[in-house]
Design an enzyme around this catalytic site. Structure first.
Site, PDB file in Angstrom:
ATOM      1  N   LYS A   5       0.814  -1.234   0.000  1.00 55.54           N
ATOM      2  CA  LYS A   5       0.000   0.000   0.000  1.00 55.54           C
ATOM      3  C   LYS A   5       0.838   1.271   0.000  1.00 55.54           C
ATOM      4  O   LYS A   5       0.665   2.163   0.836  1.00 55.54           O
ATOM      5  CB  LYS A   5      -0.959  -0.001   1.196  1.00 55.54           C
TER       6      LYS A   5
HETATM    7  O1  LIG Z   1      -9.282  -3.103   1.708  1.00 54.14           O
HETATM    8  C1  LIG Z   1      -8.391  -3.866   2.085  1.00 54.14           C
HETATM    9  C2  LIG Z   1      -7.131  -3.879   1.525  1.00 54.14           C
HETATM   10  C3  LIG Z   1      -6.224  -4.794   1.939  1.00 54.14           C
HETATM   11  N1  LIG Z   1      -6.516  -5.689   2.908  1.00 54.14           N
HETATM   12  C4  LIG Z   1      -5.472  -6.657   3.298  1.00 54.14           C
HETATM   13  O2  LIG Z   1      -5.925  -7.975   2.957  1.00 54.14           O
HETATM   14  C5  LIG Z   1      -5.590  -8.877   4.010  1.00 54.14           C
HETATM   15  C6  LIG Z   1      -6.870  -9.414   4.628  1.00 54.14           C
HETATM   16  O3  LIG Z   1      -6.565 -10.420   5.551  1.00 54.14           O
HETATM   17  P1  LIG Z   1      -7.705 -11.375   6.177  1.00 54.14           P
HETATM   18  O4  LIG Z   1      -6.966 -12.219   7.155  1.00 54.14           O
HETATM   19  O5  LIG Z   1      -8.284 -12.176   5.039  1.00 54.14           O
HETATM   20  O6  LIG Z   1      -8.700 -10.490   6.826  1.00 54.14           O
HETATM   21  C7  LIG Z   1      -4.717  -8.120   4.992  1.00 54.14           C
HETATM   22  O7  LIG Z   1      -3.370  -8.275   4.617  1.00 54.14           O
HETATM   23  C8  LIG Z   1      -5.147  -6.679   4.790  1.00 54.14           C
HETATM   24  O8  LIG Z   1      -4.112  -5.765   5.083  1.00 54.14           O
HETATM   25  C9  LIG Z   1      -7.750  -5.693   3.462  1.00 54.14           C
HETATM   26  O9  LIG Z   1      -8.078  -6.501   4.348  1.00 54.14           O
HETATM   27  N2  LIG Z   1      -8.660  -4.775   3.037  1.00 54.14           N
END
Ligand SMILES: O=c1ccn([C@@H]2O[C@H](COP(=O)(O)O)[C@@H](O)[C@H]2O)c(=O)[nH]1
Length: 278
Positions: A96
């Site tokens: 990001k």
């Molecule tokens: O809008 C967003 C953008 C990035 N993320 C990232 O995705 C994963 C989600 O992890 P989970 O364990 O499936 O919840 C994490 O690395 C976030 O930083 C997001 O969740 N939402």
């Protein structure tokens, strides 16, 4: 040089519509019987790579969980990226990044220049300084067949206050981001290389996604509460461009590699069914 959009399109065709995140949360390390240190981090990442690197279309290491161990953690990230590339999954580094253009140029060199030790297929980027400030990333991605996923409507509840706010011309901020992405992807076949991030948790987007012509990364599935069935409400007729993304939901099945593979396979089945509804 084949574009990222084309490579992603093929990877999803061959392996199914799934991105799995490598997010070594302290709680997951503990659950896997690993120490919350560099050795534990390294073992965790290697296990995911060996279980899924030759199976899922896209693997998304979350940089933050590596950075928290300093230079040694970043060394593990570098090695994880290399191992993933060797096994054939596309690597999307969730980092990001975003800044003024001259600094974005340095970020682009760090992640999208094939001579960099951190070279990946694609990165996530923040448009808070304006989508145009990310131009050095778009340019280097175009030159070397890379991709950039720009945050548009994020999966966290706090995002809406900024992303659904209206700009002077009445569009939401998210729609403006999506319209700028659409310009960058115009005419690309089979898919543009500049993606958008739209959380599976956001409900109806209120956005027109029809012109984006790029991949739509959908995090928020599993641990954040969204299910594959929610994708239809969020994406509507844009479902074919969606790349569903799970981290904790799949990782929680580890450390047994067979169990990790089974969890990823289940996610692919669910997502294929959900995406076929378009
Ligand atoms: O809008 C967003 C953008 C990035 N993320 C990232 O995705 C994963 C989600 O992890 P989970 O364990 O499936 O919840 C994490 O690395 C976030 O930083 C997001 O969740 N939402």
């Amino acid at each position: 040089m084949e574009s990222f959009g084309a490579r992603l399109h093929r990877a999803v065709d061959e392996r199914g519509p799934l991105c799995v995140g490598i997010d070594p949360h302290p709680a997951l390390l503990a659950r896997w019987g690993l120490a919350d240190d560099v050795a534990g981090l390294s073992r965790f990442a290697r296990t995911v790579v060996e279980a899924l690197g030759d199976r899922v279309a896209v693997v998304k290491p979350q940089s933050a969980f590596f950075e928290r161990f300093g230079s040694q953690g970043v060394a593990v990230l570098e090695s994880t990226i290399r191992q993933l590339r060797d096994r054939g999954s596309l690597v999307l580094l969730d980092v990001k990044r975003g800044d003024i253009g001259s600094t974005v140029h340095a970020y682009a060199s760090a992640y999208l220049d094939p001579s960099s030790p951190m070279y990946v297929d694609a990165v996530t980027a923040s448009p808070f300084l304006g989508v145009g400030s990310l131009a050095p990333m778009f340019d280097l991605a175009a030159e070397h067949g890379g991709g950039v996923f720009v945050l548009a409507l994020t999966s966290n509840p706090e995002g809406a206050a900024v992303q659904r706010a209206r700009t002077a011309d009445g569009r939401t901020v998210a729609q403006q981001v999506l319209d700028e992405i659409a310009q960058l992807n115009m005419g690309a076949e089979p898919l543009g290389s500049i993606g958008a991030v739209i959380g599976a948790t956001v409900g109806e987007t209120g956005c027109d996604l029809s012109a984006v012509n790029g991949p739509l990364l959908a995090p928020g599935l599993g641990a954040q509460g969204a299910t594959a069935a929610d994708l239809r409400v969020v994406f509507g007729t844009a479902l074919p461009a969606v790349l569903p993304s799970y981290s904790r939901e799949v990782l929680g099945a580890g450390p047994d590699p067979e169990a990790l593979r089974a969890a990823a396979d289940r996610a692919v089945v669910d997502c294929r069914a959900a995406l076929a509804m378009s």
